[in-house]
Design a protein around this motif. Structure first.
Motif, mmCIF file in Angstrom:
data_model
loop_
_atom_site.group_PDB
_atom_site.id
_atom_site.type_symbol
_atom_site.label_atom_id
_atom_site.label_comp_id
_atom_site.label_asym_id
_atom_site.label_seq_id
_atom_site.Cartn_x
_atom_site.Cartn_y
_atom_site.Cartn_z
ATOM 1 N N LEU A 40 0.819 -1.221 0.000
ATOM 2 C CA LEU A 40 0.000 0.000 0.000
ATOM 3 C C LEU A 40 0.846 1.262 0.000
ATOM 4 C CD1 LEU A 40 -2.943 -0.774 2.455
ATOM 5 C CD2 LEU A 40 -3.037 -0.513 -0.013
ATOM 6 N N MET A 74 -0.690 -9.329 -4.627
ATOM 7 C CA MET A 74 -1.426 -8.921 -3.431
ATOM 8 C C MET A 74 -2.666 -9.784 -3.211
ATOM 9 S SD MET A 74 -0.836 -4.850 -3.909
ATOM 10 C CE MET A 74 -2.152 -4.207 -2.895
ATOM 11 N N ILE A 96 -5.537 -9.702 4.788
ATOM 12 C CA ILE A 96 -5.230 -8.617 5.712
ATOM 13 C C ILE A 96 -6.364 -8.399 6.693
ATOM 14 C CG2 ILE A 96 -4.691 -6.161 5.883
ATOM 15 C CD1 ILE A 96 -3.713 -6.609 2.848
ATOM 16 N N TYR A 117 -7.417 -5.608 9.167
ATOM 17 C CA TYR A 117 -7.105 -4.241 9.551
ATOM 18 C C TYR A 117 -7.468 -4.011 11.004
ATOM 19 C CZ TYR A 117 -6.447 -3.376 4.655
ATOM 20 O OH TYR A 117 -5.981 -3.428 3.386
ATOM 21 N N SER A 141 -9.270 -1.793 12.410
ATOM 22 C CA SER A 141 -10.687 -1.547 12.696
ATOM 23 C C SER A 141 -11.570 -2.674 12.164
ATOM 24 C CB SER A 141 -11.099 -0.242 12.040
ATOM 25 O OG SER A 141 -10.902 -0.329 10.648
ATOM 26 N N ALA A 195 -12.275 -3.052 9.201
ATOM 27 C CA ALA A 195 -12.441 -2.531 7.842
ATOM 28 C C ALA A 195 -13.424 -3.349 7.014
ATOM 29 C CB ALA A 195 -11.097 -2.421 7.117
ATOM 30 N N TRP A 252 -16.700 -3.759 4.876
ATOM 31 C CA TRP A 252 -17.446 -2.789 4.079
ATOM 32 C C TRP A 252 -18.826 -2.652 4.679
ATOM 33 C CZ3 TRP A 252 -14.742 -6.567 0.857
ATOM 34 C CH2 TRP A 252 -13.489 -6.086 0.484
ATOM 35 N N HIS A 282 -12.034 -12.748 -7.633
ATOM 36 C CA HIS A 282 -10.802 -13.387 -8.082
ATOM 37 C C HIS A 282 -10.925 -14.876 -8.385
ATOM 38 C CE1 HIS A 282 -8.875 -9.681 -7.508
ATOM 39 N NE2 HIS A 282 -8.908 -9.690 -6.199
ATOM 40 N N ARG A 290 -12.780 -12.770 6.253
ATOM 41 C CA ARG A 290 -12.573 -12.188 4.921
ATOM 42 C C ARG A 290 -11.097 -12.318 4.513
ATOM 43 N NH1 ARG A 290 -13.704 -5.967 4.197
ATOM 44 N NH2 ARG A 290 -11.679 -5.852 5.210
ATOM 45 N N MET A 300 -15.353 5.636 4.995
ATOM 46 C CA MET A 300 -14.726 4.386 4.528
ATOM 47 C C MET A 300 -13.205 4.505 4.583
ATOM 48 S SD MET A 300 -17.046 3.120 1.330
ATOM 49 C CE MET A 300 -16.326 1.483 1.285
ATOM 50 N N VAL A 331 -11.504 6.385 6.718
ATOM 51 C CA VAL A 331 -11.116 6.320 8.130
ATOM 52 C C VAL A 331 -11.139 4.874 8.624
ATOM 53 C CG1 VAL A 331 -11.794 7.001 10.466
ATOM 54 C CG2 VAL A 331 -11.901 8.656 8.617
ATOM 55 N N ASN A 332 -12.137 4.106 8.173
ATOM 56 C CA ASN A 332 -12.275 2.715 8.627
ATOM 57 C C ASN A 332 -11.377 1.747 7.867
ATOM 58 O OD1 ASN A 332 -14.136 3.290 10.527
ATOM 59 N ND2 ASN A 332 -15.903 2.792 9.243
ATOM 60 N N GLU A 333 -10.490 2.252 7.036
ATOM 61 C CA GLU A 333 -9.569 1.429 6.234
ATOM 62 C C GLU A 333 -10.298 0.572 5.213
ATOM 63 O OE1 GLU A 333 -7.922 -0.339 9.901
ATOM 64 O OE2 GLU A 333 -5.980 0.388 9.217
ATOM 65 N N GLU A 334 -11.606 0.881 4.966
ATOM 66 C CA GLU A 334 -12.342 0.058 4.006
ATOM 67 C C GLU A 334 -11.785 0.236 2.594
ATOM 68 O OE1 GLU A 334 -16.689 0.330 4.409
ATOM 69 O OE2 GLU A 334 -16.344 1.083 6.425
ATOM 70 N N ASP A 368 -8.595 0.928 1.862
ATOM 71 C CA ASP A 368 -7.368 0.116 1.823
ATOM 72 C C ASP A 368 -7.707 -1.340 1.545
ATOM 73 O OD1 ASP A 368 -5.799 2.221 2.364
ATOM 74 O OD2 ASP A 368 -5.467 1.752 4.473
ATOM 75 N N ALA A 369 -8.765 -1.813 2.209
ATOM 76 C CA ALA A 369 -9.139 -3.218 2.064
ATOM 77 C C ALA A 369 -9.507 -3.522 0.617
ATOM 78 C CB ALA A 369 -10.297 -3.558 2.992
ATOM 79 N N LEU A 370 -10.167 -2.579 -0.052
ATOM 80 C CA LEU A 370 -10.491 -2.781 -1.466
ATOM 81 C C LEU A 370 -9.229 -2.816 -2.304
ATOM 82 C CD1 LEU A 370 -13.540 -0.484 -2.237
ATOM 83 C CD2 LEU A 370 -13.433 -2.953 -2.422
ATOM 84 N N GLN A 371 -8.332 -1.855 -1.999
ATOM 85 C CA GLN A 371 -7.121 -1.729 -2.795
ATOM 86 C C GLN A 371 -6.267 -2.983 -2.715
ATOM 87 O OE1 GLN A 371 -5.581 2.024 -1.644
ATOM 88 N NE2 GLN A 371 -4.247 2.163 -3.425
ATOM 89 N N THR A 372 -6.133 -3.533 -1.497
ATOM 90 C CA THR A 372 -5.304 -4.726 -1.358
ATOM 91 C C THR A 372 -5.959 -5.936 -2.007
ATOM 92 O OG1 THR A 372 -6.228 -4.874 0.842
ATOM 93 C CG2 THR A 372 -3.957 -4.191 0.669
ATOM 94 N N LEU A 373 -7.246 -5.816 -2.273
ATOM 95 C CA LEU A 373 -7.935 -6.905 -2.955
ATOM 96 C C LEU A 373 -7.712 -6.803 -4.458
ATOM 97 C CD1 LEU A 373 -9.638 -9.058 -1.675
ATOM 98 C CD2 LEU A 373 -11.659 -7.755 -2.223
ATOM 99 N N VAL A 390 -8.786 -4.263 -6.240
ATOM 100 C CA VAL A 390 -9.912 -3.572 -6.843
ATOM 101 C C VAL A 390 -9.612 -2.082 -6.830
ATOM 102 C CG1 VAL A 390 -12.366 -3.070 -6.644
ATOM 103 C CG2 VAL A 390 -11.489 -5.280 -5.950
ATOM 104 N N TYR A 397 -14.781 1.042 -8.103
ATOM 105 C CA TYR A 397 -15.755 0.378 -7.251
ATOM 106 C C TYR A 397 -16.657 1.354 -6.514
ATOM 107 C CZ TYR A 397 -17.436 -3.678 -4.706
ATOM 108 O OH TYR A 397 -18.217 -4.682 -4.220
ATOM 109 N N ARG A 439 -7.360 10.564 7.970
ATOM 110 C CA ARG A 439 -7.783 9.369 8.692
ATOM 111 C C ARG A 439 -8.309 9.685 10.084
ATOM 112 N NH1 ARG A 439 -6.457 4.491 6.430
ATOM 113 N NH2 ARG A 439 -5.316 4.724 4.490
#
Lengths: 265, 374
Positions: free
Chosen positions: A59, A86, A91, A93, A95, A97, A99, A115, A159, B236, B238-241, B243-248, B250, B255, B338
């Motif tokens: 990241l 990746m 991961i 997180y 919090s 995280a 959705w 995927h 997840r 989203m 702030v909640n790292e949501e 980041d979670a998409l990016q590491t996936l 996406v 999105y 954040r």
């Protein structure tokens, strides 16, 4: 645990310097994470633990230096190839995280949906299985806002392991949880590490977690801005001659080698 | 008993400060300057305390003693704390356990005017770069959408359509009707002087279609939907949501931004046409109700004056305004910091920037349509 000579390096970090703009957080980081390790990144608040993890998981780019996965230089890859790598990361997180607009089942199912070529029914089955692994069977249709903090962390874990990752990253998994929930997360981490065989990288400053689950660790020292110690945290406590490491591992109760043995947990 | 302090000299030359009475914060206690005055001038070498006659004490006593100890240190007088109550002594040593940060007292140097100007300039440059960056990412994302490679959930588009479509109708109705009403009142008062009050239908019709319909829906949507986009994406972040998409693997722009933008750009022209219609009705209420124009007359006059060009210009503008609102909202949300405070800031800037851009764009359109003669 496997004998040391059978261990293969999984992640090799060499000469890594990181920071934000002109501000250098840490320099000259060198360490190796072996396949199947539970590897803790330790250090005081603001020492760059989370930043280091963000670099390892793609990241944030390092200022200089290398991160190698096997023989692959991670940050020299093109963006598309790095993204492909990746997908083998899971991961959790800090919090959770999750959705917030999706149910737990949709949260866990999204990586599978994106995927893999599995059809709906197969995905539903896998999602159910992963949620039951973390003790959340039956919570498929709940939204993240409807469950407790500890459950959100566990759903985040479900997840993270949706695609059976090779590397699992945990950002302060037990922060903000009560001791029982924290212990539950620790147990799950060990369980998943041993059953999936995934390498686990964990950022934490919870000492009980560090001593029970980590078999390898690196300590980021804020005063010297580089590595203060590297190895098994239990051995580090007994053999390290870095007072900062000892102070950290004993909650500041011991300051030198001589006292270290009295407070071994 | 009232808090008091007295000094006395011991035979060996030491000064004893004897405290008595109740020392409680909020009640009158001797000030540290009074006590310091007892010290200055006399050639004291050593200071002792006597707390035996204290009836009760709290931090006020410790604060005073602390000030006296500091003063003694600067005078080079030895201080013996033994006579103080045990708790007070421990509080005092706790407050001195960690030395004060030495450079914290120094006031931060105010940067010069030139430096601040420069910083502002750099910041503005950064903002322009960020905007271009985001526009570029969005353009790539739209290309992927056209090629059918963009990944997002269609349910997100539908939800946003619902949110910025029919759920926005009540507020759009209210504002548009009022704007039509106001236009009609203003116009008819002037036009009546020439006996031309029937032309109020033209004024309201063309005014709503070309200008007010698009601008008012734009402003409403900036305050309603643009703010919601920024708050939503900011949370989203702030909640790292995100980041979670990016590491996936996406793209968060695909999105999250694409569905919102598509929905808003689709809904804006519809809202605009609706707003024009309601505005004309509002004008008609004034014309028919207060100024003796018949409803048929009013509508015929409106139909005669409104052309496809007028409506087309309004609709085209509304599409652009929709883009502006969606982009400002999503960009502020995606670039949000954040913390919880950052989400608030992002939301405010999303609304303010969107409204400014809408007005600026409307001005450009006015010039452009004038030059083109339409």
């Amino acid at each position: 645990m496997r004998p040391a000579d059978l261990k293969q390096p999984h992640i090799t970090v060499s000469n890594l310097t990181m920071g934000y703009g002109d501000f250098i957080l840490m320099r000259d980081l060198d360490f190796t994470v072996f396949r199947g390790d539970v590897f803790a990144i330790m250090g005081g608040s603001g020492c760059g633990k989370s930043t280091l993890m963000r670099i390892l998981m793609g990241l944030k780019a390092p200022h200089t230096g290398q991160v190698q996965y096997g023989d692959i230089d991670f940050w020299m890859l093109g963006e598309a190839e790095r993204e492909r790598m990746m997908r083998h990361f899971g991961i959790l997180y800090q919090s959770g995280a999750l959705w917030s607009s999706m149910t737990l089942a949709e949260n866990v199912g999204l990586p599978l949906d994106l995927h893999t070529d599995l059809d709906r029914d197969e995905i539903v089955q896998i999602v159910r299985f992963k949620l039951s692994l973390v003790g959340l069977g039956g919570f498929e249709d709940f939204y993240p806002s409807e469950i407790s903090g500890g459950m959100r962390k566990r759903a985040g874990l479900a997840r993270a392991i949706a695609l059976d990752p090779e590397v699992l990253f945990f950002d302060e998994p037990s922060a903000g949880l009560d001791p029982v929930s924290a212990k539950k997360i620790d147990d799950l981490i060990i369980e998943i590490n041993q059953s999936l065989g995934a390498t686990v990288i964990i950022v934490t400053h919870e000492l009980p977690s560090i001593f029970t689950i980590a078999n390898n660790a690196v300590f980021l020292d804020t005063t010297t801005r580089t590595i203060g110690g590297n190895g098994d945290p239990k051995q580090m406590l007994e053999t390290s001659d870095n007072p900062d490491v000892i102070r950290f591992l004993t909650r500041g109760e011991a300051t030198g080698n001589s006292n270290a043995k009295d407070v071994t947990p | 008993m009232k808090a008091n302090v007295e000094s006395r000299r011991l035979p060996d030359g030491a000064l004893v400060l004897a405290f008595s009475g109740r020392w409680h914060t909020g009640q009158p206690t001797p000030s540290s300057s009074d006590v310091q005055a007892m010290l200055t001038g006399s050639d004291v070498q050593r200071l002792q305390f006597d707390g035996r006659r204290l009836d009760g004490w709290d931090s006020s006593l410790v604060v005073l003693v602390s000030a006296v100890v500091d003063h003694c240190a600067s005078l080079g007088v030895d201080v013996d704390l033994d006579g103080l109550p045990d708790g007070a002594r421990r509080l005092l040593s706790l407050s001195r356990a960690v030395p004060r940060k030495a450079d914290a007292d120094v006031a931060q140097d105010q940067p010069s005017l030139l430096a601040r100007l420069g910083e502002r300039g750099l910041l503005a440059g950064q903002t322009v770069r960020d905007t271009l960056d985001f526009t570029g990412e969005l353009a790539l994302s739209v290309m992927r959408l056209i090629r059918g490679q963009a990944r997002f959930r269609s349910v997100d588009v539908l939800e946003t359509i619902q949110e910025c479509g029919w759920q926005a109708l009540p507020i759009v109705s209210l504002i548009s009707a009022l704007v039509g009403l106001i236009l009609a009142f203003m116009g008819v008062v002037q036009l009546r002087q020439f006996g031309a009050q029937i032309y109020v239908a033209d004024l309201v019709g063309i005014g709503m279609a070309r200008e007010m319909g698009a601008v008012m829906t734009g402003v409403i949507m900036a305050g309603r939907t643009g703010a919601a986009f920024a708050a939503n994406l900011g949370t989203m972040q702030v909640n790292e949501e995100i980041d979670a998409l990016q590491t996936l693997g996406v793209s968060p722009v695909d999105y999250l931004v694409l569905p919102r933008m598509t929905a808003l750009v689709l809904m804006m022209p519809l809202l605009c046409v609706y707003s024009v219609f309601v505005g004309i009705l509002g004008g008609m209420v004034v014309g028919v109700g207060a100024f003796d124009i018949s409803a048929i007359q009013y509508l015929t006059q409106t139909r005669g004056s409104l052309t496809v060009t007028h409506i087309g210009i309004g609709v085209f503008k509304s599409v652009i305004f929709g883009l502006i609102v969606a982009m400002c909202g999503c960009m502020q949300g995606m670039r949000c910091g954040r913390s919880a405070a950052a989400v608030g800031n992002a939301t405010t800037s999303a609304v303010v920037i969107a409204i400014v851009y809408i007005v600026v764009a409307d001005g450009l359109f006015a010039v452009l349509t004038n030059v083109l003669g339409i």
